[in-house]
Design an enzyme around this catalytic site. Sequence first.
Site, short mmCIF file in Angstrom:
data_model
loop_
_atom_site.label_atom_id
_atom_site.label_comp_id
_atom_site.label_asym_id
_atom_site.label_seq_id
_atom_site.Cartn_x
_atom_site.Cartn_y
_atom_site.Cartn_z
N GLY A 6 0.51 -1.16 0.08
CA GLY A 6 0.01 -0.01 0.24
C GLY A 6 0.44 1.70 0.08
O GLY A 6 0.12 2.79 0.01
N THR A 7 1.22 1.11 -0.25
CA THR A 7 2.81 2.20 -0.38
C THR A 7 2.88 3.09 -1.19
O THR A 7 3.53 3.91 -1.43
CB THR A 7 4.89 2.30 0.19
N LYS A 58 10.74 7.77 -0.55
CA LYS A 58 10.03 6.71 -0.12
C LYS A 58 11.10 5.83 -0.13
O LYS A 58 11.81 6.16 -0.41
CB LYS A 58 9.03 6.29 -1.14
N SER A 59 10.76 4.78 0.55
CA SER A 59 11.69 3.62 0.85
C SER A 59 11.28 2.56 0.90
O SER A 59 9.97 2.05 2.08
CB SER A 59 12.61 3.93 1.98
N HIS A 60 11.82 1.19 1.02
CA HIS A 60 11.03 -0.08 1.27
C HIS A 60 12.10 -0.90 2.39
O HIS A 60 12.20 -2.25 2.56
CB HIS A 60 10.91 -0.92 0.46
N ARG A 82 0.18 -3.97 6.20
CA ARG A 82 -0.96 -4.15 5.35
C ARG A 82 -0.56 -5.62 6.01
O ARG A 82 0.21 -6.55 6.08
CB ARG A 82 -0.40 -4.65 4.09
N SER A 90 -0.68 -9.68 -3.14
CA SER A 90 -0.76 -8.79 -3.75
C SER A 90 1.01 -8.89 -4.75
O SER A 90 0.99 -8.20 -6.04
CB SER A 90 -0.93 -7.58 -3.58
N TYR A 145 -2.71 -0.36 6.38
CA TYR A 145 -3.73 0.01 4.81
C TYR A 145 -5.09 -0.03 4.79
O TYR A 145 -5.75 0.29 4.54
CB TYR A 145 -2.80 -1.28 4.22
N GLY A 197 -5.49 -4.19 -4.74
CA GLY A 197 -6.11 -3.14 -3.99
C GLY A 197 -6.89 -2.46 -2.38
O GLY A 197 -7.42 -2.56 -1.71
#
Length: 233
Positions: A6-7, A58-60, A82, A90, A145, A197
């Site tokens: 969901g980012t 942004k980062s994971h 999430r 997903s 999320y 989503g």
Amino acid sequence: CLVPAGTGLLQEVVYLVSQGADPDEIGLMNIDEQLPVLEYPQPGLDIIKELTSPRLIKSHLPYRFLPSDLHNGNSKVIYMARNPKDLVVSYYQFHRSLRTMSYRGTFQEFCRRFMNDKLGYGSWFEHVQEFWEHHMDANVLFLKYEDMHKDLATMVEHLVRFLGVSYDKAQLESMVEHCHQLIDQCCNAEALPVGRGRVGLWKDIFTVSMNEKFDLVYKQKMGKCDLTFDFYL
């Protein structure tokens, strides 16, 4: 525009709230240029350093690999978690949709890899618990999320306070409506396979035995953590 946790959707909501933008305006821009990914070689750290403050990045990456400014409380962190059953479905569709990854195994095989921490960015279970350990830090906002679908108005209010932006009541109501539009556009996009989503999409693909195995692994790896998810919205 929506990636597994969901980012992708969150970045658009954050941009919308922080900039007071219109959802139609976001639809016309390349949002990834406005929120570069920290660990990607493009556009690269040199260009990120040149961005005007306050920067949206942004980062994971796992918490431990984030820059020291974040650990020291000098920058703000918004984390989106999430429920892992929806996430793995997903994530599977995401892998299958990209030619660079071109995953062609079964969902059962992919889910097994997820449970065994054999996918990119390492263990989801460690990743989410590491951030959860810091969810009470003043510079961390930990979001779920599912709450974006269950109570968007409250989430937007949290974002407004956390980001330090100012809205009167009418402006806040308008912003919540804009965010609703954005979520509808992203979650109902025809380009998204099986409605990636949607909340609760795991129920369409998990078998009974897969669900029992997943619940067992989840309990083993998350048993000592008080973080909970709503799997049945």
